[in-house]
Design a protein around this motif. Structure first.
Motif, mmCIF file in Angstrom:
data_model
loop_
_atom_site.group_PDB
_atom_site.id
_atom_site.type_symbol
_atom_site.label_atom_id
_atom_site.label_comp_id
_atom_site.label_asym_id
_atom_site.label_seq_id
_atom_site.Cartn_x
_atom_site.Cartn_y
_atom_site.Cartn_z
ATOM 1 N N ILE A 13 0.892 -1.037 -0.038
ATOM 2 C CA ILE A 13 0.141 0.002 -0.044
ATOM 3 C C ILE A 13 0.834 1.384 0.028
ATOM 4 O O ILE A 13 0.370 2.306 -0.829
ATOM 5 C CB ILE A 13 -0.938 -0.166 1.255
ATOM 6 C CG1 ILE A 13 -1.691 -1.183 1.121
ATOM 7 C CG2 ILE A 13 -1.785 1.306 1.408
ATOM 8 C CD1 ILE A 13 -2.645 -1.534 2.426
ATOM 9 N N HIS A 14 1.654 1.218 0.928
ATOM 10 C CA HIS A 14 2.966 2.380 0.831
ATOM 11 C C HIS A 14 3.584 2.705 -0.324
ATOM 12 O O HIS A 14 3.448 3.757 -0.912
ATOM 13 C CB HIS A 14 4.024 2.111 1.767
ATOM 14 C CG HIS A 14 5.013 3.047 1.833
ATOM 15 N ND1 HIS A 14 4.943 4.359 2.560
ATOM 16 C CD2 HIS A 14 6.126 3.091 1.401
ATOM 17 C CE1 HIS A 14 6.016 5.007 2.295
ATOM 18 N NE2 HIS A 14 6.733 4.085 1.769
ATOM 19 N N PHE A 15 3.958 1.519 -1.079
ATOM 20 C CA PHE A 15 4.703 1.780 -2.503
ATOM 21 C C PHE A 15 3.843 2.178 -3.503
ATOM 22 O O PHE A 15 4.272 2.745 -4.605
ATOM 23 C CB PHE A 15 5.789 0.581 -2.594
ATOM 24 C CG PHE A 15 7.023 0.522 -1.687
ATOM 25 C CD1 PHE A 15 7.681 1.608 -1.883
ATOM 26 C CD2 PHE A 15 6.902 -0.223 -0.614
ATOM 27 C CE1 PHE A 15 9.106 1.523 -1.111
ATOM 28 C CE2 PHE A 15 8.104 -0.332 0.168
ATOM 29 C CZ PHE A 15 9.237 0.576 -0.219
ATOM 30 N N ALA A 44 3.589 5.371 -7.781
ATOM 31 C CA ALA A 44 2.355 4.914 -8.687
ATOM 32 C C ALA A 44 2.533 5.067 -10.141
ATOM 33 O O ALA A 44 1.808 4.713 -10.892
ATOM 34 C CB ALA A 44 1.061 5.978 -8.438
ATOM 35 N N ASP A 45 3.707 5.647 -10.732
ATOM 36 C CA ASP A 45 3.979 5.926 -12.097
ATOM 37 C C ASP A 45 5.069 4.953 -12.651
ATOM 38 O O ASP A 45 5.521 4.977 -13.633
ATOM 39 C CB ASP A 45 4.430 7.259 -12.143
ATOM 40 C CG ASP A 45 5.735 7.725 -11.453
ATOM 41 O OD1 ASP A 45 5.897 6.935 -10.566
ATOM 42 O OD2 ASP A 45 6.368 8.549 -11.809
ATOM 43 N N GLN A 46 5.371 3.747 -11.797
ATOM 44 C CA GLN A 46 6.402 2.864 -12.183
ATOM 45 C C GLN A 46 5.948 1.306 -11.840
ATOM 46 O O GLN A 46 5.036 1.297 -10.980
ATOM 47 C CB GLN A 46 7.559 3.346 -11.208
ATOM 48 C CG GLN A 46 8.319 4.461 -11.547
ATOM 49 C CD GLN A 46 9.117 4.836 -10.356
ATOM 50 O OE1 GLN A 46 9.610 4.090 -9.530
ATOM 51 N NE2 GLN A 46 9.930 5.873 -10.480
ATOM 52 N N LYS A 47 6.085 0.705 -12.815
ATOM 53 C CA LYS A 47 5.895 -0.681 -12.301
ATOM 54 C C LYS A 47 7.025 -1.287 -11.379
ATOM 55 O O LYS A 47 8.246 -1.054 -11.555
ATOM 56 C CB LYS A 47 6.197 -1.709 -13.644
ATOM 57 C CG LYS A 47 5.051 -1.418 -14.702
ATOM 58 C CD LYS A 47 5.221 -2.208 -15.982
ATOM 59 C CE LYS A 47 4.117 -1.901 -16.976
ATOM 60 N NZ LYS A 47 4.469 -3.005 -18.215
ATOM 61 N N TRP A 48 6.762 -2.109 -10.425
ATOM 62 C CA TRP A 48 7.720 -2.556 -9.530
ATOM 63 C C TRP A 48 6.975 -3.910 -8.857
ATOM 64 O O TRP A 48 6.076 -4.196 -8.940
ATOM 65 C CB TRP A 48 7.718 -1.628 -8.330
ATOM 66 C CG TRP A 48 6.522 -1.115 -7.710
ATOM 67 C CD1 TRP A 48 5.960 0.133 -7.842
ATOM 68 C CD2 TRP A 48 5.894 -1.765 -6.568
ATOM 69 N NE1 TRP A 48 4.856 0.379 -7.050
ATOM 70 C CE2 TRP A 48 4.778 -0.872 -6.220
ATOM 71 C CE3 TRP A 48 5.657 -2.905 -6.084
ATOM 72 C CZ2 TRP A 48 3.841 -1.132 -5.441
ATOM 73 C CZ3 TRP A 48 4.853 -3.305 -5.063
ATOM 74 C CH2 TRP A 48 3.668 -2.387 -4.818
ATOM 75 N N LEU A 49 7.995 -4.831 -8.408
ATOM 76 C CA LEU A 49 8.052 -5.945 -7.961
ATOM 77 C C LEU A 49 8.582 -5.937 -6.563
ATOM 78 O O LEU A 49 9.802 -5.830 -6.593
ATOM 79 C CB LEU A 49 8.193 -7.228 -8.529
ATOM 80 C CG LEU A 49 8.380 -8.664 -7.961
ATOM 81 C CD1 LEU A 49 6.954 -9.079 -7.718
ATOM 82 C CD2 LEU A 49 9.117 -9.348 -9.092
ATOM 83 N N TYR A 92 3.020 -4.527 -8.968
ATOM 84 C CA TYR A 92 2.122 -3.339 -9.445
ATOM 85 C C TYR A 92 2.351 -2.894 -10.941
ATOM 86 O O TYR A 92 3.830 -2.991 -11.408
ATOM 87 C CB TYR A 92 2.517 -2.117 -8.558
ATOM 88 C CG TYR A 92 1.781 -1.000 -8.844
ATOM 89 C CD1 TYR A 92 0.516 -0.865 -8.696
ATOM 90 C CD2 TYR A 92 2.535 0.068 -9.328
ATOM 91 C CE1 TYR A 92 -0.348 0.343 -9.114
ATOM 92 C CE2 TYR A 92 1.769 1.247 -9.725
ATOM 93 C CZ TYR A 92 0.285 1.420 -9.541
ATOM 94 O OH TYR A 92 -0.264 2.700 -9.906
ATOM 95 N N ASP A 93 1.329 -3.056 -11.908
ATOM 96 C CA ASP A 93 1.495 -3.015 -12.971
ATOM 97 C C ASP A 93 1.031 -1.380 -13.427
ATOM 98 O O ASP A 93 0.687 -1.396 -14.830
ATOM 99 C CB ASP A 93 0.771 -4.041 -13.720
ATOM 100 C CG ASP A 93 -0.750 -3.788 -13.629
ATOM 101 O OD1 ASP A 93 -1.133 -3.202 -12.970
ATOM 102 O OD2 ASP A 93 -1.511 -4.825 -14.148
ATOM 103 N N LEU A 94 1.238 -0.525 -12.774
ATOM 104 C CA LEU A 94 0.616 1.056 -13.257
ATOM 105 C C LEU A 94 -0.934 0.932 -12.821
ATOM 106 O O LEU A 94 -1.496 2.198 -12.606
ATOM 107 C CB LEU A 94 0.946 1.337 -14.425
ATOM 108 C CG LEU A 94 2.283 1.306 -14.790
ATOM 109 C CD1 LEU A 94 2.671 1.812 -16.362
ATOM 110 C CD2 LEU A 94 3.130 2.276 -13.853
ATOM 111 N N HIS A 95 -1.739 -0.008 -12.632
ATOM 112 C CA HIS A 95 -3.066 -0.128 -12.374
ATOM 113 C C HIS A 95 -3.477 -0.645 -11.238
ATOM 114 O O HIS A 95 -4.356 -0.081 -10.379
ATOM 115 C CB HIS A 95 -3.659 -0.783 -13.658
ATOM 116 C CG HIS A 95 -3.414 -0.087 -14.795
ATOM 117 N ND1 HIS A 95 -4.088 1.200 -15.149
ATOM 118 C CD2 HIS A 95 -2.714 -0.447 -15.909
ATOM 119 C CE1 HIS A 95 -3.327 1.433 -16.696
ATOM 120 N NE2 HIS A 95 -2.676 0.204 -16.935
ATOM 121 N N LYS A 96 -3.150 -1.888 -10.936
ATOM 122 C CA LYS A 96 -3.459 -2.747 -9.696
ATOM 123 C C LYS A 96 -2.240 -3.365 -9.299
ATOM 124 O O LYS A 96 -1.118 -3.777 -9.628
ATOM 125 C CB LYS A 96 -4.409 -3.726 -10.057
ATOM 126 C CG LYS A 96 -4.118 -4.664 -11.208
ATOM 127 C CD LYS A 96 -5.459 -5.467 -11.503
ATOM 128 C CE LYS A 96 -4.940 -6.695 -12.299
ATOM 129 N NZ LYS A 96 -4.431 -6.385 -13.590
#
Length: 256
Positions: A160-162, A167-172, A184-188
């Motif tokens: 939730i924090h990240f 919000a504008d980057q894809k991350w794992l 996180y794929d920029l949407h969900k």
């Protein structure tokens, strides 16, 4: 010793809530909810396998939110993430007391409320540490990747924090202890089950996973840290208070 009804579930929060639903439906006199990971066969126990049921879990969760309160719901969820051996026993007692009108986030004279509060604090502290010490690296797939090994299962809270921060980057973010990640794929946000090689951060393997710029950045950061970290002025005791040694594995400046 009397017969104990033992409800064995899959270890998920939804599975735990499904178990609570079964307990209220069957009304056993003496009950124990236990994760299948640590369940042991006992000749004197009556065992029931609980199958996670999202509808039942949602009904229990809605009941907690409306009858006990949203704050209590947040505390129950966070305490569950502690993975402590007594969590199911404490949380079932808390839920029962809450449904009877007991103030389960205020009455610290109650031993279960005190234990609940302590579990919440422990999980909260570890969550904030992970928020602060996580370091992302850019992979060749253009996904920012990070690993954690928290003492408790804080990844759902860290996600939730990240999500709010990046919000504008894809991350794992991957929990190496529990072998799952949050993507996180920029949407969900999605929960993914995967195994990641232990050699991913070694000097030999890292170039296969991470971009050249990322590797260059890591080297620059290490050199900067070395140039500013004057040995004659080092106060290791104070340093360890602010950055405990067990978190060094997350920091690129601490790597050889």
């Amino acid at each position: 010793m009397g017969m104990i009804d033992q409800y064995i579930y899959d270890g998920t929060f939804e599975g735990f809530l499904s178990s609570v639903f079964e307990v209220y439906e069957r009304k056993p006199l003496v009950v124990k909810i236990v994760s299948e990971r640590i369940a042991t066969e006992n000749f004197f126990d009556e065992e029931h396998t609980v199958y996670t049921d999202q509808v039942k879990a949602d009904r229990v969760w809605k009941g907690i939110q409306t009858k006990i309160g949203k704050k209590a719901g947040d505390w129950i969820y966070r305490a569950f993430l502690s993975e402590k051996p007594d969590r199911e026993r404490v949380l079932l007692r808390i839920i029962k007391k809450g449904f009877l009108g007991h103030r389960v986030t205020e009455d610290y004279a109650d031993v279960d409320v005190l234990r609940l509060s302590n579990l919440v604090k422990m999980v909260g502290r570890e969550k904030h540490r992970m928020d602060a010490f996580v370091r992302f690296k850019l992979t060749k797939d253009n996904v920012y990747f990070a690993e954690i090994e928290p003492d408790f299962d804080t990844l759902p809270l860290n996600a939730i924090h990240f999500k709010n921060r990046y919000a504008d980057q894809k991350w794992l973010i991957y929990d190496r202890c529990r072998h799952y990640g949050v993507y996180y794929d920029l949407h969900k946000i999605s929960y993914v089950k995967l195994e990641i090689s232990k050699d991913i951060n070694t000097s030999e393997a890292a170039p296969f996973y991470f971009t050249h710029d990322e590797m260059h950045y890591q080297d620059l950061w290490k050199n900067y840290f070395k140039s500013t970290n004057i040995p004659s002025r080092k106060n290791m005791r104070l340093h360890l208070q602010h950055v405990p040694r067990r978190y060094w594995k997350y920091l690129s400046e601490k790597q050889p």
